[in-house]
Motif scaffolding. Structure first.
Motif, PDB file in Angstrom:
ATOM      1  N   ASN A 131      15.612   7.080 -36.521  1.00  0.00           N
ATOM      2  CA  ASN A 131      16.176   7.130 -35.322  1.00  0.00           C
ATOM      3  C   ASN A 131      17.784   6.394 -35.460  1.00  0.00           C
ATOM      4  N   GLN A 132      18.374   6.659 -36.431  1.00  0.00           N
ATOM      5  CA  GLN A 132      19.691   6.148 -36.464  1.00  0.00           C
ATOM      6  C   GLN A 132      20.797   6.551 -35.705  1.00  0.00           C
ATOM      7  N   ALA A 133      21.658   6.030 -35.024  1.00  0.00           N
ATOM      8  CA  ALA A 133      22.696   6.806 -34.430  1.00  0.00           C
ATOM      9  C   ALA A 133      23.744   7.341 -35.368  1.00  0.00           C
ATOM     10  N   MET A 134      24.079   8.820 -35.086  1.00  0.00           N
ATOM     11  CA  MET A 134      25.046   9.496 -35.875  1.00  0.00           C
ATOM     12  C   MET A 134      26.366   8.770 -35.471  1.00  0.00           C
ATOM     13  N   PRO A 135      27.266   8.587 -36.811  1.00  0.00           N
ATOM     14  CA  PRO A 135      28.664   8.169 -36.517  1.00  0.00           C
ATOM     15  C   PRO A 135      29.371   9.249 -35.709  1.00  0.00           C
ATOM     16  N   GLY A 136      30.288   8.740 -34.792  1.00  0.00           N
ATOM     17  CA  GLY A 136      31.119   9.631 -34.048  1.00  0.00           C
ATOM     18  C   GLY A 136      32.144  10.173 -34.918  1.00  0.00           C
ATOM     19  N   THR A 137      32.680  11.444 -34.211  1.00  0.00           N
ATOM     20  CA  THR A 137      33.638  12.146 -35.149  1.00  0.00           C
ATOM     21  C   THR A 137      34.922  11.161 -35.542  1.00  0.00           C
ATOM     22  N   THR A 138      35.389  10.244 -34.604  1.00  0.00           N
ATOM     23  CA  THR A 138      36.553   9.464 -34.992  1.00  0.00           C
ATOM     24  C   THR A 138      36.191   8.431 -36.239  1.00  0.00           C
ATOM     25  N   LYS A 139      34.946   8.119 -36.284  1.00  0.00           N
ATOM     26  CA  LYS A 139      34.605   7.095 -37.219  1.00  0.00           C
ATOM     27  C   LYS A 139      34.441   8.003 -38.527  1.00  0.00           C
ATOM     28  N   PRO A 293      26.104   2.686 -29.691  1.00  0.00           N
ATOM     29  CA  PRO A 293      26.165   3.901 -30.337  1.00  0.00           C
ATOM     30  C   PRO A 293      27.101   4.789 -30.085  1.00  0.00           C
ATOM     31  N   GLY A 294      28.128   5.294 -31.134  1.00  0.00           N
ATOM     32  CA  GLY A 294      29.181   6.337 -31.099  1.00  0.00           C
ATOM     33  C   GLY A 294      30.252   5.697 -30.717  1.00  0.00           C
ATOM     34  N   CYS A 295      30.344   4.373 -30.264  1.00  0.00           N
ATOM     35  CA  CYS A 295      31.811   3.814 -29.588  1.00  0.00           C
ATOM     36  C   CYS A 295      32.504   3.485 -31.051  1.00  0.00           C
ATOM     37  N   SER A 296      33.886   3.737 -31.026  1.00  0.00           N
ATOM     38  CA  SER A 296      34.832   3.573 -31.940  1.00  0.00           C
ATOM     39  C   SER A 296      35.879   2.430 -31.800  1.00  0.00           C
ATOM     40  N   ARG A 297      35.633   1.701 -30.699  1.00  0.00           N
ATOM     41  CA  ARG A 297      36.667   0.593 -30.420  1.00  0.00           C
ATOM     42  C   ARG A 297      36.615  -0.463 -31.460  1.00  0.00           C
ATOM     43  N   PRO A 298      38.039  -0.766 -31.915  1.00  0.00           N
ATOM     44  CA  PRO A 298      37.647  -1.695 -33.229  1.00  0.00           C
ATOM     45  C   PRO A 298      37.320  -2.974 -32.675  1.00  0.00           C
ATOM     46  N   ALA A 299      36.589  -3.804 -33.616  1.00  0.00           N
ATOM     47  CA  ALA A 299      35.990  -4.986 -33.278  1.00  0.00           C
ATOM     48  C   ALA A 299      36.740  -6.055 -32.920  1.00  0.00           C
ATOM     49  N   VAL A 348      21.511  -2.740 -35.388  1.00  0.00           N
ATOM     50  CA  VAL A 348      21.267  -2.896 -34.010  1.00  0.00           C
ATOM     51  C   VAL A 348      20.377  -1.853 -33.384  1.00  0.00           C
ATOM     52  N   TYR A 349      19.060  -2.274 -32.923  1.00  0.00           N
ATOM     53  CA  TYR A 349      18.215  -1.260 -32.377  1.00  0.00           C
ATOM     54  C   TYR A 349      18.472  -1.224 -30.914  1.00  0.00           C
ATOM     55  N   TRP A 350      19.085  -0.087 -30.549  1.00  0.00           N
ATOM     56  CA  TRP A 350      19.075  -0.098 -28.925  1.00  0.00           C
ATOM     57  C   TRP A 350      17.935   0.788 -28.330  1.00  0.00           C
ATOM     58  N   LEU A 351      17.727   0.145 -27.070  1.00  0.00           N
ATOM     59  CA  LEU A 351      16.466   0.427 -26.540  1.00  0.00           C
ATOM     60  C   LEU A 351      16.762   1.093 -24.920  1.00  0.00           C
TER      61      LEU A 351
END
Length: 411
Positions: A131-139, A293-299, A348-351
């Motif tokens: 159930n892993q989040a798919m990386p976004g297009t930008t990432k 999940p899917g957010c590409s804002r730099p840390a 990170v496991y998102w619920l």
């Protein structure tokens, strides 16, 4: 299905099942179109052929041509192509962006590089958790650009100074756009100065930029850059950019005034609510981006969230904290969503409120996957110095030079 899978490929959720079939149908349609043009004796230019498709499938000539380019590119990525057809997790839109990213001599000019990129894409886009989040297009495209940058260094094809440019353009409304283009390190320093001055003085970014240019501000910044200390000639990783090439890493070395072993901060803890500079540097180096999940804002442009709230006894330490942009931090604070943090891997496991869940992998230079990539690349460089791979003649430029600006919108 493997026990590890992306949440968008779940065989249990009806929406995921439906969307997978949509991706499959669109992929098969474009494969059929691509196969039909390949059977013609006189192969047509993608742009010309795309124009004839518009009447039947819609879209723009630009997007249709780039879809065909994406499928041509897949021919040189056999393992990645097999993965896509097996999992159906990569949409034609993402394949189009990958194809545009690979429109360079680093990819088309060397069969050894093609094999390395094929392996890279398979590793990056193969799930390692259920159930892993798919990386976004930008990432995805940013990581691929990083890898191309490192391959270019190996080949000695990295341009010496392709960046420095200046322009002053008058707009139709009478305003002017003043801009300059720089290497990643210089651009990152400029951006950090502007953002810090704006935040300190309640200014817009444009106002802060003008004050700095006009000499109305005196400000200093601190930037955290990352480099593996146990690998010779390892590249520097820069927040918001990724791994730098040879020239960028050299410039970063020149500007560095202080070095520290940041891995030791993984277990550090403070009694204060706010993180220390060392804990902040570790979190940003581990996470890479906002962990939603899917957010590409730099840390380095995120807030640092306590998984167990600080006022409820949650400690200020990396194993209880992740990087979240302001918007997604608010969603977590409001109780809209919650997560569990694996302190060892940084996963990170998102619920979600509907009872479903998804896992997001850390993507910074301190994340386990990035550490493996750099080690693998180092070994590859050593082999490459002993054996120069065969060169593939560059592609006919007519096949992709007429596609248009890769940065232009697809529709």
């Amino acid at each position: 299905m493997s026990s590890n899978f992306y949440s968008i490929c779940s065989t249990q959720h009806p929406l995921a099942i439906h969307q997978t079939e949509i991706r499959r149908a669109e992929y098969n349609m474009w494969q059929s179109i691509y196969a039909s043009v390949q059977t013609q004796a006189d192969v047509r230019d993608w742009t010309e052929h795309a124009a004839s498709l518009r009447a039947h499938i819609g879209g723009s000539d630009h997007a249709n041509a780039n879809n065909l380019l994406a499928l041509e590119t897949l021919e040189y990525l056999p393992n990645f192509s097999a993965l896509v057809e097996s999992m159906m997790h990569v949409s034609i839109h993402v394949l189009r962006r990958i194809g545009l990213t690979l429109c360079c001599d680093t990819f088309w000019g060397d069969t050894d590089n093609q094999a390395s990129i094929d392996q890279f894409l398979v590793e990056f886009l193969t799930p390692t958790r259920p159930n892993q989040a798919m990386p976004g297009t930008t990432k995805i495209c940013n990581k691929l650009t990083e890898f191309l940058r490192l391959l270019a260094v190996e080949e000695g094809t990295e341009p010496e100074d392709p960046y420095a440019r200046y322009s002053n353009v008058e707009n139709s409304d009478g305003t002017f756009t003043v801009s300059s283009t720089w290497d990643p390190v210089t651009a990152g320093r400029v951006d950090a100065l502007i953002r810090k001055h704006a935040a300190n003085n309640d200014l817009t970014l444009a106002e802060a930029h003008a004050e700095l240019l006009l000499g109305k501000a005196d400000i200093k910044i601190v930037m955290n850059l990352y480099r593996a200390s146990d690998i010779v000639d390892s590249p520097v990783w820069m927040p918001g950019v990724g791994f730098l090439g040879q020239s960028g890493s050299a410039l970063a070395d020149e500007l560095t005034t202080y070095s520290r072993d940041i891995l030791a901060a993984a277990t550090e803890q403070t009694t204060a609510y706010r993180v220390t500079s060392r804990i902040r540097a570790y979190l940003e180096g581990r996470d890479g981006t906002c962990r939603w999940p899917g957010c590409s804002r730099p840390a380095h442009r995120t807030e640092k969230d306590h998984r167990v709230n600080w006022d409820e006894g949650g400690p200020t330490t990396p194993w209880n904290m992740v990087c979240l942009c302001a918007h997604h931090h608010n969603r977590k604070t409001d109780g809209v969503i919650n997560y569990i943090l694996d302190p060892i891997t940084g996963d990170v496991y998102w619920l979600f409120s509907d009872g479903t869940w998804s896992v997001d992998e850390a993507s910074g230079p301190l994340a386990p996957k990035n550490a493996r990539w750099i080690s693998t690349l180092n070994h590859r460089k050593q082999r490459r110095r002993m054996r120069k791979g065969p060169l593939r003649p560059p592609k006919d430029p007519r096949r992709y030079a007429s596609i248009g600006d890769p940065n232009a919108p697809p529709f």
